[in-house]
Design a protein around this motif. Structure first.
Motif, PDB file in Angstrom:
ATOM      1  N   ARG A 163       0.927  -1.221  -0.048  1.00 44.22           N
ATOM      2  CA  ARG A 163      -0.057   0.027   0.041  1.00 44.22           C
ATOM      3  C   ARG A 163       0.898   1.141  -0.067  1.00 44.22           C
ATOM      4  O   ARG A 163       0.790   2.237  -0.658  1.00 44.22           O
ATOM      5  CB  ARG A 163      -0.716   0.008   1.267  1.00 44.22           C
ATOM      6  N   PHE A 164       2.064   1.291   0.792  1.00 40.76           N
ATOM      7  CA  PHE A 164       2.877   2.348   1.004  1.00 40.76           C
ATOM      8  C   PHE A 164       3.282   2.802  -0.533  1.00 40.76           C
ATOM      9  O   PHE A 164       3.505   3.996  -0.665  1.00 40.76           O
ATOM     10  CB  PHE A 164       3.848   1.998   1.727  1.00 40.76           C
ATOM     11  N   VAL A 165       3.644   1.855  -1.448  1.00 42.12           N
ATOM     12  CA  VAL A 165       4.152   2.145  -2.790  1.00 42.12           C
ATOM     13  C   VAL A 165       3.175   2.519  -3.771  1.00 42.12           C
ATOM     14  O   VAL A 165       3.712   2.793  -5.166  1.00 42.12           O
ATOM     15  CB  VAL A 165       5.169   1.123  -3.152  1.00 42.12           C
ATOM     16  N   GLU A 166       1.848   2.448  -3.724  1.00 46.39           N
ATOM     17  CA  GLU A 166       0.798   2.583  -4.629  1.00 46.39           C
ATOM     18  C   GLU A 166       0.970   4.221  -5.031  1.00 46.39           C
ATOM     19  O   GLU A 166       1.036   4.961  -4.094  1.00 46.39           O
ATOM     20  CB  GLU A 166      -0.583   2.353  -3.855  1.00 46.39           C
ATOM     21  N   ARG A 167       1.115   4.268  -6.202  1.00 45.56           N
ATOM     22  CA  ARG A 167       1.083   5.496  -6.921  1.00 45.56           C
ATOM     23  C   ARG A 167      -0.035   5.686  -8.098  1.00 45.56           C
ATOM     24  O   ARG A 167      -0.038   4.533  -8.712  1.00 45.56           O
ATOM     25  CB  ARG A 167       2.337   5.960  -7.259  1.00 45.56           C
ATOM     26  N   ALA A 168      -0.369   6.727  -8.501  1.00 46.54           N
ATOM     27  CA  ALA A 168      -1.650   6.811  -9.629  1.00 46.54           C
ATOM     28  C   ALA A 168      -0.571   6.443 -10.696  1.00 46.54           C
ATOM     29  O   ALA A 168      -1.125   5.973 -11.748  1.00 46.54           O
ATOM     30  CB  ALA A 168      -1.972   8.074  -9.604  1.00 46.54           C
ATOM     31  N   ALA A 169       0.618   6.939 -10.897  1.00 46.27           N
ATOM     32  CA  ALA A 169       1.497   6.585 -11.991  1.00 46.27           C
ATOM     33  C   ALA A 169       1.828   5.212 -12.113  1.00 46.27           C
ATOM     34  O   ALA A 169       2.607   4.990 -13.073  1.00 46.27           O
ATOM     35  CB  ALA A 169       2.601   7.479 -12.006  1.00 46.27           C
ATOM     36  N   ALA A 170       1.664   4.362 -11.068  1.00 48.75           N
ATOM     37  CA  ALA A 170       2.530   2.925 -11.039  1.00 48.75           C
ATOM     38  C   ALA A 170       1.618   1.892 -11.707  1.00 48.75           C
ATOM     39  O   ALA A 170       0.131   1.766 -11.282  1.00 48.75           O
ATOM     40  CB  ALA A 170       2.640   2.695  -9.714  1.00 48.75           C
ATOM     41  N   GLY A 171       1.862   1.339 -12.677  1.00 45.49           N
ATOM     42  CA  GLY A 171       1.046   0.348 -13.299  1.00 45.49           C
ATOM     43  C   GLY A 171       1.659  -1.229 -12.654  1.00 45.49           C
ATOM     44  O   GLY A 171       0.959  -2.181 -12.999  1.00 45.49           O
ATOM     45  N   ALA A 172       2.586  -1.110 -11.951  1.00 44.65           N
ATOM     46  CA  ALA A 172       3.039  -2.561 -11.298  1.00 44.65           C
ATOM     47  C   ALA A 172       3.578  -2.105  -9.967  1.00 44.65           C
ATOM     48  O   ALA A 172       4.240  -1.210  -9.560  1.00 44.65           O
ATOM     49  CB  ALA A 172       4.217  -2.920 -12.149  1.00 44.65           C
ATOM     50  N   GLY A 173       3.082  -3.168  -9.044  1.00 45.88           N
ATOM     51  CA  GLY A 173       3.654  -3.255  -7.687  1.00 45.88           C
ATOM     52  C   GLY A 173       4.093  -4.647  -7.399  1.00 45.88           C
ATOM     53  O   GLY A 173       3.449  -5.546  -7.600  1.00 45.88           O
ATOM     54  N   VAL A 174       5.290  -4.544  -6.971  1.00 39.73           N
ATOM     55  CA  VAL A 174       6.058  -5.977  -6.947  1.00 39.73           C
ATOM     56  C   VAL A 174       6.536  -6.177  -5.351  1.00 39.73           C
ATOM     57  O   VAL A 174       7.054  -5.081  -4.735  1.00 39.73           O
ATOM     58  CB  VAL A 174       7.193  -6.097  -7.653  1.00 39.73           C
ATOM     59  N   LEU A 175       5.751  -7.365  -4.716  1.00 42.04           N
ATOM     60  CA  LEU A 175       6.086  -7.681  -3.311  1.00 42.04           C
ATOM     61  C   LEU A 175       6.970  -8.831  -3.167  1.00 42.04           C
ATOM     62  O   LEU A 175       6.487  -9.752  -3.746  1.00 42.04           O
ATOM     63  CB  LEU A 175       4.843  -7.541  -2.615  1.00 42.04           C
ATOM     64  N   PHE A 176       8.193  -8.629  -2.407  1.00 41.17           N
ATOM     65  CA  PHE A 176       8.890  -9.678  -1.965  1.00 41.17           C
ATOM     66  C   PHE A 176       8.573 -10.071  -0.725  1.00 41.17           C
ATOM     67  O   PHE A 176       8.670  -9.060   0.319  1.00 41.17           O
ATOM     68  CB  PHE A 176      10.421  -9.450  -2.439  1.00 41.17           C
ATOM     69  N   VAL A 177       8.307 -11.104  -0.098  1.00 38.43           N
ATOM     70  CA  VAL A 177       8.100 -11.529   1.226  1.00 38.43           C
ATOM     71  C   VAL A 177       9.007 -12.615   1.575  1.00 38.43           C
ATOM     72  O   VAL A 177       9.054 -13.717   1.227  1.00 38.43           O
ATOM     73  CB  VAL A 177       6.735 -11.841   1.626  1.00 38.43           C
ATOM     74  N   GLY A 178      10.201 -12.443   2.226  1.00 40.47           N
ATOM     75  CA  GLY A 178      11.132 -13.363   2.839  1.00 40.47           C
ATOM     76  C   GLY A 178      10.503 -13.751   4.295  1.00 40.47           C
ATOM     77  O   GLY A 178      10.406 -12.970   4.863  1.00 40.47           O
ATOM     78  N   VAL A 179      10.240 -15.231   4.450  1.00 40.07           N
ATOM     79  CA  VAL A 179       9.664 -15.849   5.276  1.00 40.07           C
ATOM     80  C   VAL A 179      10.677 -16.848   6.021  1.00 40.07           C
ATOM     81  O   VAL A 179      11.378 -17.417   5.472  1.00 40.07           O
ATOM     82  CB  VAL A 179       8.341 -16.513   4.810  1.00 40.07           C
ATOM     83  N   VAL A 180      10.279 -16.891   7.251  1.00 42.12           N
ATOM     84  CA  VAL A 180      11.070 -18.088   8.094  1.00 42.12           C
ATOM     85  C   VAL A 180      10.517 -19.280   7.648  1.00 42.12           C
ATOM     86  O   VAL A 180       9.141 -19.693   7.684  1.00 42.12           O
ATOM     87  CB  VAL A 180      10.803 -17.844   9.565  1.00 42.12           C
ATOM     88  N   ARG A 181      11.333 -20.241   7.221  1.00 41.54           N
ATOM     89  CA  ARG A 181      11.200 -21.644   6.635  1.00 41.54           C
ATOM     90  C   ARG A 181      11.490 -22.479   7.803  1.00 41.54           C
ATOM     91  O   ARG A 181      12.281 -22.223   8.631  1.00 41.54           O
ATOM     92  CB  ARG A 181      11.505 -21.662   5.504  1.00 41.54           C
ATOM     93  N   ASP A 182      11.034 -23.647   7.728  1.00 42.24           N
ATOM     94  CA  ASP A 182      10.840 -24.765   8.890  1.00 42.24           C
ATOM     95  C   ASP A 182      12.216 -25.745   8.627  1.00 42.24           C
ATOM     96  O   ASP A 182      12.234 -26.679   9.325  1.00 42.24           O
ATOM     97  CB  ASP A 182       9.721 -25.436   8.973  1.00 42.24           C
ATOM     98  N   HIS A 183      13.043 -25.274   7.772  1.00 42.36           N
ATOM     99  CA  HIS A 183      14.161 -26.326   7.280  1.00 42.36           C
ATOM    100  C   HIS A 183      15.447 -25.293   6.505  1.00 42.36           C
ATOM    101  O   HIS A 183      15.019 -24.372   6.007  1.00 42.36           O
ATOM    102  CB  HIS A 183      13.771 -27.303   6.260  1.00 42.36           C
ATOM    103  N   ASP A 184      16.649 -25.922   6.697  1.00 36.87           N
ATOM    104  CA  ASP A 184      17.656 -25.211   6.347  1.00 36.87           C
ATOM    105  C   ASP A 184      18.587 -26.404   5.964  1.00 36.87           C
ATOM    106  O   ASP A 184      18.988 -27.304   6.569  1.00 36.87           O
ATOM    107  CB  ASP A 184      18.219 -24.152   6.919  1.00 36.87           C
ATOM    108  N   HIS A 185      19.057 -26.583   4.649  1.00 32.85           N
ATOM    109  CA  HIS A 185      20.313 -27.568   4.324  1.00 32.85           C
ATOM    110  C   HIS A 185      19.578 -28.773   4.619  1.00 32.85           C
ATOM    111  O   HIS A 185      20.226 -29.993   4.920  1.00 32.85           O
ATOM    112  CB  HIS A 185      21.500 -27.484   5.146  1.00 32.85           C
TER     113      HIS A 185
END
Lengths: 77, 146
Positions: free
Chosen positions: B26-48
């Motif tokens: 929502r913070f990055v929404e602009r009238a001139a923006a035709g695209a909003g891209v969201l990356f969400v890095g999430v804590v996962r339950d495994h590693d290696h």
């Protein structure tokens, strides 16, 4: 004063300590000798900040430095 | 006209506060923006391949400033970006919680995708944040460190 972070803090067993050293390489050697094998492997991959600035020269003098931060490799994200 | 200037709105933070990815978008929404891209890095339950039970992030006192500077520096290579929000969480996190969120808006999707990925990669490399994870067998590690 030396401030240890993350794995460096775990290896040192303390968050901060006073270490007497004339140069960066002296400091690294003294820290490794004081804290053993785990700290030695951490120091091999850590970067150092001298009063907030990254240092690259092992021969850099510490005479004008108040605080050294030991930063292990970053792992954010 | 170019939007390649330092007036691109950027919000960034490194804090204990829970991150709401939708609010970032929502913070990055602009009238001139035709695209909003969201990356969400999430804590996962495994590693290696090992099951992870808990995890914490720790930040150097400079991390917030470094994140802000990293976003600004990265944007120099992405002139089409209209707004950015980048947030990294610290402290103990649970599996599934957002740890690192980057939202980018631009007129077209290509610029937003590229800038978002670049910001994520640059921040992971540059921002002094560390991750300690505990495995189900009780062992723990500081990620990326011997």
């Amino acid at each position: 004063m030396v401030r240890y972070f993350a794995a460096a803090r775990a290896a040192a067993g303390v968050a901060t300590e006073q270490v007497a050293a004339a140069t960066v390489e002296d400091l690294v050697r003294t820290i490794c000798e004081a804290h053993g094998a785990r700290m030695t492997s951490v120091m091999a991959v850590a970067s150092l900040l001298l009063d907030g600035r990254v240092v690259h020269e092992p021969t850099r003098s510490l005479l004008d430095v108040d605080c050294v931060d030991v930063l292990p490799p970053f792992a954010g994200g | 006209m170019t939007t390649h200037d330092i007036r691109v709105p950027v919000a960034s933070s490194v804090s204990f506060e829970v991150i709401d990815p939708v609010r970032a978008l929502r913070f990055v929404e602009r009238a001139a923006a035709g695209a909003g891209v969201l990356f969400v890095g999430v804590v996962r339950d495994h590693d290696h391949g090992r099951p992870v039970t808990s995890l914490e992030y720790l930040a150097h006192p400079s991390a917030g400033d470094v994140l802000a500077a990293t976003v600004r520096q990265t944007l120099l290579g992405h002139p089409g970006v209209l707004a950015v929000q980048a947030q990294h969480r610290t402290g103990p996190l649970r599996i599934g919680e957002p740890a690192f969120v980057v939202a980018v808006a631009s007129a077209h999707r290509g610029a937003a995708f590229a800038a978002c990925e670049d910001i994520v990669e640059q921040a992971k490399a540059s921002v002094p944040i560390w991750k300690r994870q505990v495995f189900t067998d009780g062992t723990e590690e500081w990620v990326n460190c011997p």
